[in-house]
Design an enzyme around this catalytic site. Structure first.
Site, PDB file in Angstrom:
ATOM      1  N   GLY A 112       0.818  -1.213   0.000  1.00  0.00           N
ATOM      2  CA  GLY A 112       0.000   0.000   0.000  1.00  0.00           C
ATOM      3  C   GLY A 112       0.850   1.260   0.000  1.00  0.00           C
ATOM      4  O   GLY A 112       0.539   2.251  -0.668  1.00  0.00           O
ATOM      5  N   ASP A 332      -0.078  -0.099  13.228  1.00  0.00           N
ATOM      6  CA  ASP A 332       0.305  -1.433  12.745  1.00  0.00           C
ATOM      7  C   ASP A 332       0.517  -2.425  13.889  1.00  0.00           C
ATOM      8  O   ASP A 332       0.641  -3.623  13.652  1.00  0.00           O
ATOM      9  CB  ASP A 332       1.576  -1.339  11.893  1.00  0.00           C
ATOM     10  CG  ASP A 332       1.324  -0.564  10.603  1.00  0.00           C
ATOM     11  OD1 ASP A 332       0.171  -0.545  10.130  1.00  0.00           O
ATOM     12  OD2 ASP A 332       2.284   0.032  10.072  1.00  0.00           O
ATOM     13  N   LYS A 359      -6.674  -2.255   6.134  1.00  0.00           N
ATOM     14  CA  LYS A 359      -5.271  -2.690   6.039  1.00  0.00           C
ATOM     15  C   LYS A 359      -5.184  -3.954   5.172  1.00  0.00           C
ATOM     16  O   LYS A 359      -6.110  -4.275   4.442  1.00  0.00           O
ATOM     17  CB  LYS A 359      -4.695  -2.914   7.437  1.00  0.00           C
ATOM     18  CG  LYS A 359      -4.665  -1.645   8.286  1.00  0.00           C
ATOM     19  CD  LYS A 359      -3.704  -0.614   7.721  1.00  0.00           C
ATOM     20  CE  LYS A 359      -3.713   0.672   8.530  1.00  0.00           C
ATOM     21  NZ  LYS A 359      -2.955   1.743   7.872  1.00  0.00           N
ATOM     22  N   ARG A 363      -8.439  -5.943   9.853  1.00  0.00           N
ATOM     23  CA  ARG A 363      -7.756  -6.410  11.073  1.00  0.00           C
ATOM     24  C   ARG A 363      -8.653  -6.393  12.301  1.00  0.00           C
ATOM     25  O   ARG A 363      -8.321  -7.032  13.308  1.00  0.00           O
ATOM     26  CB  ARG A 363      -6.466  -5.605  11.310  1.00  0.00           C
ATOM     27  CG  ARG A 363      -5.394  -5.965  10.298  1.00  0.00           C
ATOM     28  CD  ARG A 363      -4.070  -5.277  10.551  1.00  0.00           C
ATOM     29  NE  ARG A 363      -3.100  -5.663   9.538  1.00  0.00           N
ATOM     30  CZ  ARG A 363      -2.030  -4.952   9.196  1.00  0.00           C
ATOM     31  NH1 ARG A 363      -1.788  -3.797   9.788  1.00  0.00           N
ATOM     32  NH2 ARG A 363      -1.206  -5.392   8.270  1.00  0.00           N
TER      33      ARG A 363
HETATM   34  C1  S3P Z   1       2.574   3.574   6.329  1.00  0.00           C
HETATM   35  C2  S3P Z   1       1.488   4.182   6.863  1.00  0.00           C
HETATM   36  C3  S3P Z   1       0.388   3.466   7.529  1.00  0.00           C
HETATM   37  C4  S3P Z   1       0.792   2.058   7.919  1.00  0.00           C
HETATM   38  C5  S3P Z   1       1.513   1.350   6.826  1.00  0.00           C
HETATM   39  C6  S3P Z   1       2.774   2.111   6.420  1.00  0.00           C
HETATM   40  C7  S3P Z   1       3.606   4.394   5.671  1.00  0.00           C
HETATM   41  O1  S3P Z   1      -0.711   3.405   6.642  1.00  0.00           O
HETATM   42  O2  S3P Z   1      -0.328   1.307   8.302  1.00  0.00           O
HETATM   43  O3  S3P Z   1       1.893   0.059   7.242  1.00  0.00           O
HETATM   44  O4  S3P Z   1       4.718   3.883   5.390  1.00  0.00           O
HETATM   45  O5  S3P Z   1       3.339   5.568   5.403  1.00  0.00           O
HETATM   46  P1  S3P Z   1      -1.774   4.624   6.550  1.00  0.00           P
HETATM   47  O6  S3P Z   1      -0.985   5.813   6.229  1.00  0.00           O
HETATM   48  O7  S3P Z   1      -2.724   4.281   5.461  1.00  0.00           O
HETATM   49  O8  S3P Z   1      -2.421   4.646   7.898  1.00  0.00           O
END
Ligand code: S3P
Length: 447
Positions: A112, A332, A359, A363
């Site tokens: 993501g 996380d 996620k 979760r």
């Molecule tokens: C991340 C931001 C978080 C986190 C993901 C990594 C990042 O997601 O859950 O594992 O590297 O910016 P969100 O920004 O969608 O909350």
């Protein structure tokens, strides 16, 4: 893999398709280890290295399926990346506007962070077209949250009903002031990276502070990024030059070890070189509030990020409440927190954590179902969990990972702290962030 965590293989008489790994109960966790480089920072180092001028050397790169996707993506965009060892990369930057359109779609795998941050960069590659795809899980995750601000800035962005695949045409962008509708560092970073290419300043307003690795690394690369609480502004630079990045150990990968050492009597664990950026250490703070003994020492700075060593010994835990404003600092780690709460004295709750549903798996559902089958008293809420703790070992049993790395690691820690052990279906999901996880756990577990 030693006898504690045994890969039992798959096909056979029962026609199983998923590998099953048994994590046997442990008496304690003892030893001194380091964990792989931070995943969030590793993604950012490769992406910013790709659009920097000159060479960027990344040391302590956290190699995993997710970060390999990022290396593959920048290579597909024409950037040369030399691997100079397992955790050292040399990236030959293409400059801010030097990315090429590949022939086909760019596969973002399960990552993501990759799809959301890269979209911001591609939105500024004027008149070039790109398509981003991902695996089954990533293809169900919301992308409207990045399409909206990028469209407001003037980019051509199309999604499949708010999901992948996403098509991007780089266009001249204008700076905007954007208030995040969800507390998401990925969305914030996407907008700031598009802001590198915009006319005028771009400002992101965040109601709740989220991880600030993008801001720190942009500054290290020479960009002007001004911040005040809840507000961050980027001024488009002429060029970026990152030079060297020393990636700290991933506090999210240290978290399962920290929890296991806390839960198991007689434990003594040192994890060295862990990133302790205050936007990421919510799990350590909440555990301490619950009575955990985590010493943070030998503090230093690497590449603009705070780093320290952690020493953890066993402690009995008491219940706590987590308020919405705290959630992004441990987003996380909330699956692991649910296990801590299940073994603490008293009833714990977390509110304002509805983002957990968006996620790698839902979760709230996967944690609740999984921990319940192991004997925990946990109830799902629309925006979190309620957990009635019992300060004793969980029963154990079988738990599926739902293809989600954080759920597989949760099941493993639950196995160590259980009476009967936990059989994890789909344990190989850990390779998304922490490929050597089971071997490391096994080297620490005393049985
Ligand atoms: C991340 C931001 C978080 C986190 C993901 C990594 C990042 O997601 O859950 O594992 O590297 O910016 P969100 O920004 O969608 O909350």
């Amino acid at each position: 893999m030693a006898d504690g965590a045994v890969g039992e293989g798959s096909p056979g008489a029962d026609l199983q398709v998923e590998s099953v790994t048994l994590v046997a109960p442990a008496v304690s966790l003892r030893g001194a280890v380091a964990v792989p480089g931070d995943k969030s920072i590793s993604h950012r180092a490769v992406l910013l290295g790709a659009i920097s001028d000159g060479e960027t050397v990344v040391r302590g790169f956290g190699r995993s399926a997710d970060t390999e996707s990022t290396v593959g993506a920048v290579r597909a965009l024409g950037v040369r990346v030399d691997e100079e060892g397992d955790d050292v990369l040399r990236i030959h930057g293409a400059g801010l506007r030097g990315l090429n359109s590949p022939e086909g779609p760019i596969d973002c795998g399960n990552a993501g962070t990759l799809v959301r941050l890269l979209s911001g960069i591609l939105a500024g590659q004027t008149w070039r077209q790109f398509e981003l795809t991902g695996d089954e899980s990533l293809s169900t995750r919301p992308m409207g949250r990045i399409a909206d601000p990028l469209q407001q800035m003037g980019a051509g962005v199309e999604t499949a009903g708010g999901r992948l695949p996403i098509g991007i045409e780089g266009r001249p962008l204008r700076g905007i002031e954007y208030e995040l509708p969800v507390a998401s560092a990925q969305v914030k970073s996407c907008v700031l990276l598009a802001g590198l290419y915009a006319e005028g300043e771009t400002t992101v307003l965040e109601p709740v502070a989220t991880r600030d690795h993008t801001e720190r690394m942009l500054r290290a690369a020479g960009a002007r990024v001004d911040g005040a609480p809840g507000r961050v502004t980027i001024t488009p630079p002429e060029r970026l030059a990152l030079g060297e990045v020393e990636v700290p150990g991933d506090v999210s990968s240290a978290a399962p070890l920290v929890l296991a050492a806390t839960l198991l009597p007689g434990s003594e664990l040192i994890v060295s070189g862990v990133g302790v950026n205050p936007t990421r250490t919510g799990f350590l703070d909440v555990l301490e509030r619950m009575g955990a003994r985590v010493a943070v020492f030998n503090r230093r700075t690497a590449a603009g990020e705070p780093v320290a060593d952690l020493e953890v010994t066993h402690a009995d835990l008491v219940a706590t409440e987590i308020e919405p404003g705290e959630v992004p600092r441990l987003v996380d780690e909330l699956p692991l927190w649910a296990l801590a709460a299940a073994m603490a004295r008293g009833t714990s709750t977390v509110r304002g954590a509805e983002e957990l549903r968006a996620k790698e798996s839902d979760r709230i559902a996967t944690v609740t179902e999984g921990l319940r089958t192991l004997g925990a008293h946990i109830t799902a809420r629309p925006d979190g969990f309620r957990v009635r703790g019992v300060p004793a070992r969980l029963r154990g049993g079988r738990m599926g990972s739902a293809g989600d790395h954080r759920i597989a690691m949760l099941a493993a820690v639950a196995g160590l702290a259980s009476r009967d052990g936990v059989r994890i279906e789909g344990a190989d999901a850990v390779s998304v962030s922490f490929p050597g996880f089971f071997d490391l756990l096994d080297s620490l577990a005393q049985r």
